[in-house]
Write a protein that holds these residues in place. Structure first.
Motif, mmCIF file in Angstrom:
data_model
loop_
_atom_site.group_PDB
_atom_site.id
_atom_site.type_symbol
_atom_site.label_atom_id
_atom_site.label_comp_id
_atom_site.label_asym_id
_atom_site.label_seq_id
_atom_site.Cartn_x
_atom_site.Cartn_y
_atom_site.Cartn_z
ATOM 1 N N LYS A 116 111.682 116.468 68.266
ATOM 2 C CA LYS A 116 112.824 116.540 67.235
ATOM 3 C C LYS A 116 112.468 117.897 66.521
ATOM 4 O O LYS A 116 113.443 118.433 66.144
ATOM 5 C CB LYS A 116 112.297 115.467 66.171
ATOM 6 C CG LYS A 116 112.879 113.857 66.539
ATOM 7 C CD LYS A 116 112.179 112.966 65.331
ATOM 8 C CE LYS A 116 112.636 111.585 65.845
ATOM 9 N NZ LYS A 116 112.559 110.539 64.784
ATOM 10 N N SER A 117 111.275 118.325 66.551
ATOM 11 C CA SER A 117 111.154 119.858 65.959
ATOM 12 C C SER A 117 111.727 120.961 67.016
ATOM 13 O O SER A 117 112.388 121.732 66.433
ATOM 14 C CB SER A 117 109.723 120.069 65.560
ATOM 15 O OG SER A 117 108.812 119.956 66.822
ATOM 16 N N TYR A 118 111.802 120.448 68.146
ATOM 17 C CA TYR A 118 112.296 121.424 69.173
ATOM 18 C C TYR A 118 113.896 121.489 68.926
ATOM 19 O O TYR A 118 114.441 122.509 68.799
ATOM 20 C CB TYR A 118 112.093 121.076 70.524
ATOM 21 C CG TYR A 118 113.045 121.780 71.442
ATOM 22 C CD1 TYR A 118 112.748 123.031 71.940
ATOM 23 C CD2 TYR A 118 113.921 121.049 72.094
ATOM 24 C CE1 TYR A 118 113.564 123.767 72.877
ATOM 25 C CE2 TYR A 118 114.695 121.674 73.015
ATOM 26 C CZ TYR A 118 114.580 123.058 73.476
ATOM 27 O OH TYR A 118 115.337 123.554 74.422
ATOM 28 N N GLU A 119 114.431 120.242 68.734
ATOM 29 C CA GLU A 119 115.808 120.317 68.536
ATOM 30 C C GLU A 119 116.318 120.677 67.283
ATOM 31 O O GLU A 119 117.309 121.408 67.184
ATOM 32 C CB GLU A 119 116.461 118.828 68.718
ATOM 33 C CG GLU A 119 116.300 118.221 70.098
ATOM 34 C CD GLU A 119 116.557 116.652 70.138
ATOM 35 O OE1 GLU A 119 116.699 116.079 69.167
ATOM 36 O OE2 GLU A 119 116.609 116.083 71.273
ATOM 37 N N ALA A 120 115.435 120.600 66.291
ATOM 38 C CA ALA A 120 115.765 121.317 64.618
ATOM 39 C C ALA A 120 115.516 122.815 64.942
ATOM 40 O O ALA A 120 116.379 123.478 64.608
ATOM 41 C CB ALA A 120 114.700 120.641 63.840
ATOM 42 N N ALA A 121 114.703 123.373 65.817
ATOM 43 C CA ALA A 121 114.430 124.813 66.041
ATOM 44 C C ALA A 121 115.643 125.250 66.746
ATOM 45 O O ALA A 121 116.189 126.318 66.616
ATOM 46 C CB ALA A 121 113.170 125.282 66.770
ATOM 47 N N ILE A 122 116.184 124.444 67.891
ATOM 48 C CA ILE A 122 117.313 125.049 68.486
ATOM 49 C C ILE A 122 118.770 125.200 67.723
ATOM 50 O O ILE A 122 119.415 125.932 67.655
ATOM 51 C CB ILE A 122 117.534 124.230 69.703
ATOM 52 C CG1 ILE A 122 116.364 124.183 70.765
ATOM 53 C CG2 ILE A 122 118.792 124.497 70.387
ATOM 54 C CD1 ILE A 122 116.272 125.815 71.345
ATOM 55 N N ALA A 123 118.730 124.278 66.862
ATOM 56 C CA ALA A 123 119.716 124.025 65.911
ATOM 57 C C ALA A 123 119.951 125.296 64.829
ATOM 58 O O ALA A 123 120.991 125.648 64.611
ATOM 59 C CB ALA A 123 119.958 122.783 65.216
ATOM 60 N N ALA A 124 118.961 125.483 64.670
ATOM 61 C CA ALA A 124 118.540 126.739 63.711
ATOM 62 C C ALA A 124 118.626 128.021 64.080
ATOM 63 O O ALA A 124 118.656 129.056 63.415
ATOM 64 C CB ALA A 124 117.258 126.596 62.627
ATOM 65 N N ALA A 125 118.448 127.870 65.328
ATOM 66 C CA ALA A 125 118.238 129.534 66.190
ATOM 67 C C ALA A 125 119.686 130.152 66.183
ATOM 68 O O ALA A 125 120.614 129.495 66.236
ATOM 69 C CB ALA A 125 117.650 129.163 67.527
ATOM 70 N N SER A 126 119.464 131.515 66.235
ATOM 71 C CA SER A 126 120.559 132.094 66.513
ATOM 72 C C SER A 126 121.364 132.185 67.748
ATOM 73 O O SER A 126 120.578 131.649 68.657
ATOM 74 C CB SER A 126 120.340 133.703 66.190
ATOM 75 O OG SER A 126 119.651 134.280 67.348
ATOM 76 N N ASP A 127 122.625 132.458 68.000
ATOM 77 C CA ASP A 127 123.177 132.415 69.056
ATOM 78 C C ASP A 127 122.375 133.261 70.259
ATOM 79 O O ASP A 127 122.504 132.896 71.508
ATOM 80 C CB ASP A 127 124.407 133.162 69.232
ATOM 81 C CG ASP A 127 125.486 132.264 68.424
ATOM 82 O OD1 ASP A 127 125.159 130.910 68.253
ATOM 83 O OD2 ASP A 127 126.622 132.757 68.062
#
Length: 128
Positions: free
Chosen positions: A76-87
């Motif tokens: 879940k934290s990985y998916e949240a980090a990916i969602a918040a990451a820049s392009d």
């Protein structure tokens, strides 16, 4: 379960997969799975992929460290980090994952090393 062979056999049986099915899903041959389960081999380059297919912790499978269960919190934290990451960050992560999945471990590691700051270099960007 003390050996890789025993842990792998246990996890495969619990997943309801044959050696052939596990091999196909993890990208290895049935003979690799058979050799790991018999103790003929005690390591495999694709052990993390095997663990992922089986739904077990890769470190537990490889070394018997920790518990067999995979923590859903890190996913879940990985998916949240990916969602918040820049392009740009997502593109870089995709490139690293593609290299790793293609079996280019050395290239993946070298790419990750290039991303680390050099001695005395700040981590991240400083906002003025």
């Amino acid at each position: 379960m003390y050996s890789l062979a025993e842990r792998l056999r246990w996890a495969r049986t619990n997943a309801g997969l044959s050696q052939d099915q596990l091999g196909a899903k993890a990208g290895v041959s049935q003979s690799t799975i058979g050799n790991l389960e018999s103790g003929t081999r005690n390591t495999a380059r694709r052990l993390p992929q095997i663990a992922e297919v089986l739904g077990v912790n890769a470190l537990w499978l490889a070394e018997g460290t920790g518990s067999p269960g995979v923590s859903t919190g890190s996913k879940k934290s990985y998916e949240a980090a990916i969602a918040a990451a820049s392009d740009a960050a997502r593109e870089l992560i995709d490139a690293i994952l593609q290299a790793d999945q293609a079996g280019e471990a050395a290239q993946t590691f070298n790419l990750m090393l290039r991303l680390l700051p050099q001695d005395g270099e700040p981590i991240g960007r400083l906002n003025p």
